[in-house]
Design a protein around this motif. Structure first.
Motif, PDB file in Angstrom:
ATOM      1  N   UNK A 313      30.882  61.810  25.028  1.00 53.26           N
ATOM      2  CA  UNK A 313      30.474  60.679  25.851  1.00 53.26           C
ATOM      3  C   UNK A 313      29.831  59.582  24.983  1.00 53.26           C
ATOM      4  N   UNK A 314      30.001  58.324  25.364  1.00 57.66           N
ATOM      5  CA  UNK A 314      29.278  57.253  24.670  1.00 57.66           C
ATOM      6  C   UNK A 314      27.777  57.432  24.876  1.00 57.66           C
ATOM      7  N   UNK A 315      26.992  56.830  24.004  1.00 60.83           N
ATOM      8  CA  UNK A 315      25.540  56.998  24.097  1.00 60.83           C
ATOM      9  C   UNK A 315      24.807  55.683  23.906  1.00 60.83           C
ATOM     10  N   UNK A 316      23.553  55.611  24.370  1.00 59.04           N
ATOM     11  CA  UNK A 316      22.777  54.378  24.263  1.00 59.04           C
ATOM     12  C   UNK A 316      22.113  54.225  22.900  1.00 59.04           C
ATOM     13  N   UNK A 317      21.571  53.035  22.659  1.00 57.55           N
ATOM     14  CA  UNK A 317      20.746  52.782  21.479  1.00 57.55           C
ATOM     15  C   UNK A 317      19.308  53.142  21.843  1.00 57.55           C
ATOM     16  N   UNK A 318      18.668  53.916  20.988  1.00 53.08           N
ATOM     17  CA  UNK A 318      17.293  54.361  21.240  1.00 53.08           C
ATOM     18  C   UNK A 318      16.405  53.971  20.073  1.00 53.08           C
ATOM     19  N   UNK A 319      15.243  53.398  20.376  1.00 52.00           N
ATOM     20  CA  UNK A 319      14.235  53.040  19.373  1.00 52.00           C
ATOM     21  C   UNK A 319      13.033  53.943  19.587  1.00 52.00           C
ATOM     22  N   UNK A 320      12.794  54.806  18.628  1.00 54.05           N
ATOM     23  CA  UNK A 320      11.840  55.895  18.791  1.00 54.05           C
ATOM     24  C   UNK A 320      10.386  55.412  18.884  1.00 54.05           C
ATOM     25  N   UNK A 321       9.620  56.100  19.710  1.00 55.73           N
ATOM     26  CA  UNK A 321       8.176  55.889  19.788  1.00 55.73           C
ATOM     27  C   UNK A 321       7.489  57.042  19.073  1.00 55.73           C
ATOM     28  N   UNK A 322       6.853  56.732  17.948  1.00 57.38           N
ATOM     29  CA  UNK A 322       6.132  57.755  17.192  1.00 57.38           C
ATOM     30  C   UNK A 322       4.644  57.421  17.144  1.00 57.38           C
ATOM     31  N   UNK A 323       4.215  56.574  18.085  1.00 56.24           N
ATOM     32  CA  UNK A 323       2.801  56.261  18.188  1.00 56.24           C
ATOM     33  C   UNK A 323       2.328  55.091  17.358  1.00 56.24           C
ATOM     34  N   UNK A 324       3.237  54.431  16.646  1.00 57.96           N
ATOM     35  CA  UNK A 324       2.873  53.286  15.812  1.00 57.96           C
ATOM     36  C   UNK A 324       3.439  51.995  16.400  1.00 57.96           C
ATOM     37  N   UNK A 325       2.724  50.876  16.296  1.00 61.15           N
ATOM     38  CA  UNK A 325       3.165  49.621  16.914  1.00 61.15           C
ATOM     39  C   UNK A 325       4.234  48.898  16.087  1.00 61.15           C
ATOM     40  N   UNK A 326       5.463  49.365  16.185  1.00 60.81           N
ATOM     41  CA  UNK A 326       6.602  48.727  15.529  1.00 60.81           C
ATOM     42  C   UNK A 326       7.171  47.685  16.499  1.00 60.81           C
ATOM     43  N   UNK A 327       7.623  46.556  15.956  1.00 61.76           N
ATOM     44  CA  UNK A 327       8.140  45.466  16.791  1.00 61.76           C
ATOM     45  C   UNK A 327       9.592  45.173  16.416  1.00 61.76           C
ATOM     46  N   UNK A 328      10.368  44.687  17.421  1.00 55.81           N
ATOM     47  CA  UNK A 328      11.793  44.432  17.235  1.00 55.81           C
ATOM     48  C   UNK A 328      12.172  43.094  17.863  1.00 55.81           C
ATOM     49  N   UNK A 329      13.252  42.515  17.334  1.00 59.52           N
ATOM     50  CA  UNK A 329      13.814  41.290  17.907  1.00 59.52           C
ATOM     51  C   UNK A 329      15.278  41.196  17.483  1.00 59.52           C
ATOM     52  N   UNK A 330      16.012  40.264  18.094  1.00 64.73           N
ATOM     53  CA  UNK A 330      17.388  39.949  17.715  1.00 64.73           C
ATOM     54  C   UNK A 330      18.241  41.212  17.548  1.00 64.73           C
ATOM     55  N   UNK A 331      18.419  41.925  18.663  1.00 64.84           N
ATOM     56  CA  UNK A 331      19.207  43.172  18.651  1.00 64.84           C
ATOM     57  C   UNK A 331      20.507  42.937  19.408  1.00 64.84           C
ATOM     58  N   UNK A 332      21.627  43.130  18.737  1.00 67.30           N
ATOM     59  CA  UNK A 332      22.918  42.999  19.412  1.00 67.30           C
ATOM     60  C   UNK A 332      23.928  43.992  18.840  1.00 67.30           C
ATOM     61  N   UNK A 333      24.913  44.299  19.672  1.00 72.23           N
ATOM     62  CA  UNK A 333      25.945  45.283  19.326  1.00 72.23           C
ATOM     63  C   UNK A 333      27.317  44.711  19.636  1.00 72.23           C
ATOM     64  N   UNK A 334      28.257  44.945  18.738  1.00 74.13           N
ATOM     65  CA  UNK A 334      29.653  44.551  18.963  1.00 74.13           C
ATOM     66  C   UNK A 334      30.491  45.819  19.091  1.00 74.13           C
ATOM     67  N   UNK A 335      30.911  46.167  20.306  1.00 76.17           N
ATOM     68  CA  UNK A 335      31.773  47.345  20.470  1.00 76.17           C
ATOM     69  C   UNK A 335      33.104  47.117  19.754  1.00 76.17           C
ATOM     70  N   UNK A 336      33.645  48.183  19.181  1.00 71.82           N
ATOM     71  CA  UNK A 336      34.937  48.079  18.514  1.00 71.82           C
ATOM     72  C   UNK A 336      36.052  48.345  19.522  1.00 71.82           C
TER      73      UNK A 336
END
Length: 336
Positions: A313-336
């Motif tokens: 099965x296809x699966x989602x994108x996951x950004x792990x929480x390990x208790x530290x304040x990590x920040x993200x921006x500009x996230x995109x995906x191009x399916x093939x």
């Protein structure tokens, strides 16, 4: 996650770091900075970072240094002959030279066998210990990933850009300044794809190992490319750029904490037959800050503790929480 033993052995290269008028910082062993402006109030933050230059003489050689803040005025100095990682130095080059020192009376002293160095006003001056002659100079620099700010091409699925947010409601959080926090799972699922993400690791000078800016990017919520403040470390599978539990990055391209970094991933999902038997492993190519750190690497298993087991099965994108304040921006995906 596995712990990491930080290098403390003494090495030939010496680094003497002096900041005019600098004083030892107050106890910051438990400090966690998720904002560069707040971190700038900590004197250790101004000292840590990357330095680049060259040796003197007819045959000039590129030199690089990474100064890592370890809390309470302690620093790890890492010297590279040939340039910084990704800018001349590779794992096949001369082994990095490492030692620690303590800020005292405005300077951090590392005494070595061959060289002394003074860092003042953002310049490291390296001299030969034998005769005091100049060996080389390095200036403080701030590198930027060449893929920083990459725009999504036509057909891309925008996961997060400050306006569009494809991550599951109730799991997704956005800061006041429009950045995504850790511990989120995308609504959209994917098979084969290319992905771009920008991430910023916190400044935690007193933390060590897996407790220092830890998160992870999981392809299909199955295969993790580690996110960790491993600036100046050796580059292991459980450090930034590593494929967790599977492969070390070809070079440690981790920038200093609170610097925006990028991953650009080309992912091919595992293949299964009609009976659900796996007939081909997943694989991926990863660029960290524009440098290829994995090339067509096969993924024989899902990452330990991955949210989703291997399957067709296809699966989602996951950004792990390990208790530290990590920040993200500009996230995109191009399916093939």
């Amino acid at each position: 996650m596995n712990s990491y033993s930080w290098p403390t052995r003494f090495i030939p290269l010496a680094l003497l770091a002096c900041l005019a008028g600098a004083t030892c910082a107050a106890d910051n062993s438990k400090a966690v900075y998720d904002d560069p402006k707040k971190a700038a109030e900590d004197p250790d933050f101004a000292i840590q970072g990357e330095y680049a230059g060259e040796s003197v003489g007819e045959k000039k050689t590129k030199l690089g240094a990474q100064i890592v803040a370890l809390g309470n005025g302690k620093f790890l100095g890492v010297g590279y002959v040939g340039g910084l990682p990704g800018d001349g130095w590779t794992k096949e080059g001369e082994k990095p030279m490492r030692s620690e020192g303590q800020l005292k009376d405005g300077q951090v002293l590392f005494v070595g066998d061959d060289h002394n160095a003074v860092l003042k006003d953002g310049v490291i001056t390296v001299t030969n210990k034998s005769d005091g002659q100049l060996f080389g100079t390095l200036k403080k620099i701030e590198r930027k990933s060449p893929t920083l700010g990459a725009k999504p091409p036509q057909g891309a699925v925008i996961l997060f850009d400050g306006k569009t947010n494809d991550f599951k409601e109730g799991n997704s959080k956005v800061t006041a300044d429009g950045l995504l926090t850790q511990g989120v799972t995308s609504k959209t699922t994917f098979d084969d794809f290319t992905l771009h993400i920008e991430f910023r690791l916190p400044f935690q000078p007193g933390a060590r190992g897996q407790g220092r800016g830890n998160s992870g990017l999981y392809m299909q919520s199955r295969y993790e490319t580690q996110m960790l403040d491993s600036f100046g470390l050796e580059g292991k599978h459980n450090e930034c750029g590593g494929i967790y539990s599977i492969k070390d990055p070809d070079v440690n391209m981790c920038y200093p904490p609170l610097t925006w970094q990028t991953y650009d991933v080309d992912f091919t999902a595992a293949k299964f037959d009609a009976d659900g038997k796996k007939i081909a492993n997943a694989k991926m190519t990863v660029k960290h800050n524009g440098v290829i750190v994995h090339k067509d690497v096969e993924l024989p298993k899902a990452t330990t503790a991955a949210p989703v087991k291997e399957g067709p099965e296809p699966g989602p994108i996951y950004l792990q929480n390990h208790g530290n304040p990590v920040r993200y921006r500009n996230i995109w995906v191009v399916p093939k």
